[in-house]
Design an enzyme around this catalytic site. Sequence first.
Site, PDB file in Angstrom:
ATOM      1  N   HIS A 100       0.886  -1.175   0.000  1.00 48.76           N
ATOM      2  CA  HIS A 100       0.000   0.000   0.000  1.00 48.76           C
ATOM      3  C   HIS A 100       0.918   1.217   0.000  1.00 48.76           C
ATOM      4  O   HIS A 100       1.998   1.178   0.615  1.00 48.76           O
ATOM      5  CB  HIS A 100      -0.841   0.101   1.267  1.00 48.76           C
ATOM      6  CG  HIS A 100      -1.703  -1.081   1.569  1.00 48.76           C
ATOM      7  ND1 HIS A 100      -1.235  -2.190   2.228  1.00 48.76           N
ATOM      8  CD2 HIS A 100      -3.013  -1.309   1.322  1.00 48.76           C
ATOM      9  CE1 HIS A 100      -2.231  -3.059   2.371  1.00 48.76           C
ATOM     10  NE2 HIS A 100      -3.319  -2.560   1.827  1.00 48.76           N
ATOM     11  N   ASP A 103       2.266   1.978   3.381  1.00 52.57           N
ATOM     12  CA  ASP A 103       3.223   1.051   4.014  1.00 52.57           C
ATOM     13  C   ASP A 103       4.640   1.479   3.689  1.00 52.57           C
ATOM     14  O   ASP A 103       5.527   1.403   4.533  1.00 52.57           O
ATOM     15  CB  ASP A 103       3.153  -0.387   3.464  1.00 52.57           C
ATOM     16  CG  ASP A 103       1.772  -0.968   3.420  1.00 52.57           C
ATOM     17  OD1 ASP A 103       0.970  -0.605   4.275  1.00 52.57           O
ATOM     18  OD2 ASP A 103       1.535  -1.792   2.517  1.00 52.57           O
ATOM     19  N   GLU A 267      -8.661 -13.853  -1.276  1.00 49.58           N
ATOM     20  CA  GLU A 267      -7.915 -14.163  -0.045  1.00 49.58           C
ATOM     21  C   GLU A 267      -8.637 -15.236   0.764  1.00 49.58           C
ATOM     22  O   GLU A 267      -9.834 -15.144   1.013  1.00 49.58           O
ATOM     23  CB  GLU A 267      -7.749 -12.888   0.789  1.00 49.58           C
ATOM     24  CG  GLU A 267      -7.066 -13.151   2.114  1.00 49.58           C
ATOM     25  CD  GLU A 267      -6.667 -11.872   2.832  1.00 49.58           C
ATOM     26  OE1 GLU A 267      -6.214 -10.925   2.152  1.00 49.58           O
ATOM     27  OE2 GLU A 267      -6.818 -11.816   4.055  1.00 49.58           O
ATOM     28  N   ASP A 338      -0.396 -12.603   2.178  1.00 49.01           N
ATOM     29  CA  ASP A 338      -1.030 -11.574   2.990  1.00 49.01           C
ATOM     30  C   ASP A 338      -1.256 -12.211   4.362  1.00 49.01           C
ATOM     31  O   ASP A 338      -2.378 -12.535   4.752  1.00 49.01           O
ATOM     32  CB  ASP A 338      -2.349 -11.142   2.336  1.00 49.01           C
ATOM     33  CG  ASP A 338      -2.919  -9.895   2.983  1.00 49.01           C
ATOM     34  OD1 ASP A 338      -2.360  -9.464   4.005  1.00 49.01           O
ATOM     35  OD2 ASP A 338      -3.919  -9.368   2.474  1.00 49.01           O
TER      36      ASP A 338
HETATM   37  C1  XLS Z   1      -7.201  -6.851   4.499  1.00 46.06           C
HETATM   38  C2  XLS Z   1      -6.805  -7.054   3.114  1.00 46.06           C
HETATM   39  C3  XLS Z   1      -5.684  -6.146   2.640  1.00 46.06           C
HETATM   40  C4  XLS Z   1      -5.586  -6.189   1.143  1.00 46.06           C
HETATM   41  C5  XLS Z   1      -4.831  -5.050   0.550  1.00 46.06           C
HETATM   42  O1  XLS Z   1      -7.896  -7.665   5.100  1.00 46.06           O
HETATM   43  O2  XLS Z   1      -6.482  -8.388   2.922  1.00 46.06           O
HETATM   44  O3  XLS Z   1      -4.503  -6.483   3.249  1.00 46.06           O
HETATM   45  O4  XLS Z   1      -5.010  -7.367   0.707  1.00 46.06           O
HETATM   46  O5  XLS Z   1      -5.412  -3.830   0.840  1.00 46.06           O
HETATM   47 NI    NI Z   2      -5.513  -9.275   1.280  1.00 51.30          NI
HETATM   48 NI    NI Z   3      -7.246  -9.942   4.848  1.00 49.33          NI
END
Ligand code: XLS
Ligand code: NI
Ligand code: NI
Length: 435
Positions: A100, A103, A267, A338
């Site tokens: 991001h 970050d 995810e 992640d």
């Molecule tokens: C949060 C998200 C974030 C995204 C990117 O839960 O997984 O980390 O992957 O903004």
């Molecule tokens: Ni994520």
């Molecule tokens: Ni997440």
Amino acid sequence: MSHFSNVPKIRYEGPSSKNPFSFKHYNPDEVVDGKTMRDHMRFAAAYWHVMRNGLSDPFGSPTAVTPWDDQSNSIDNALKRADVFFEFLDKIDIDYYCFHDRDIAPELNNLAKSNEALEKVTDHLLALQKANNKKLLWGTACLFSHPRYSQGAGTSPNAEVFAYGAAQVKAAMDATLKLGGEGYTFWGGREGYSTLLNTDMKRELDNLASLLWLAVDYAKKIGFKGQFYIEPKPREPSTHQYDSDSAACLNFLRQYDLLQHFKLNIETNHATLAGHTMEHELTVALDANALGSIDANRGDELIGWDTDQFPTDLYLTSSIMMKVLEMGGFTTGGLNFDAKRRRESHEPEDLFHAHIGGMDAFARGLKAAAAIRKDGRLGDFVAKRYATWNEGIGAKIGKKAVTLEEISAHVLSSPEPVIASGRQELLENLVNEFI
Ligand code: XLS
Ligand code: NI
Ligand code: NI
């Protein structure tokens, strides 16, 4: 100067190695199903978790030991962190990373200053990428941490907040382009609502679509050819998140005519929170030709939040790799960890144990998935299960070449259908042969 001086460069030593700083299964150059493991996986590390996650939780302060970080909001500190991050990437042998904007560079007093900081840090990152032969999988803008976004960014009730978010997206896209990013992600961190009593949902969704269209148009203007992703996630932080799961995202993209420009970044822990399996979420995306990339982690069955644990479950990684192989492999996407260490795993070397475990688990998942596909029994079973659709009334229905009256006449002149067993247990046993 090394910041992980007790950690050697991680190499493949094979399953019998007892060295915790080695891969037991991930052998980057080994060819599986026609491609090296490295090319199958396209592993990425998440800057936010590796460098910026202090491991606090809702009940306690950060625990992570980070001697390189002076905890200041300075550009110097940001530059130093980048060096540490690239040492990490080099030692762990991960080719890609994701970030991001906030970050990698600090948010300063105003957008001009923040943009300037981002410029400086990305200059440095570009040099580090070249020196270490690393690449950016995707970039994104953090439109959820700052208090101005507490009521949303693209879906804020306040147009000035939307504008601020859009301006941040512009700068983050510039940064991603500059670093040769292969993708750009939108995770709608605060794009949802807490209560419908104060919410004009239709307007918020229209505005969210406008933000994505602005990005698509800007990409054309600046020559950004990377893939756009939406990352589904339900609840947390809002009561309701608009991008709650794959199906909701696809519906949104279709409704606003954006599907040609976006794929999904899926995810695992978000699938869990949505009450789905990862396999389900991947299948929904794959069937719409919209599976783009994966945020590799896992949730805890007993904790109802996004615990972002490292993926070590072989059934999970095998089912994910089955879908990736079915898709024909990643193009712009990859497996982005992640994921964060547990709060108790606060030492720098734990970053390595965590990623080694995830990479080894995916290596085994890849091998299992490739073997299951090569074996063919699973695929054959599914094909046979649907065989009645290939001829007779099934084929006619499939071609939409039959009326309801004709179907009724067919049934009237046919015996009662006999259906075959679904054989779930047999298939579960079959999968176990390979794991
Ligand atoms: C949060 C998200 C974030 C995204 C990117 O839960 O997984 O980390 O992957 O903004
Ligand atoms: Ni994520
Ligand atoms: Ni997440």
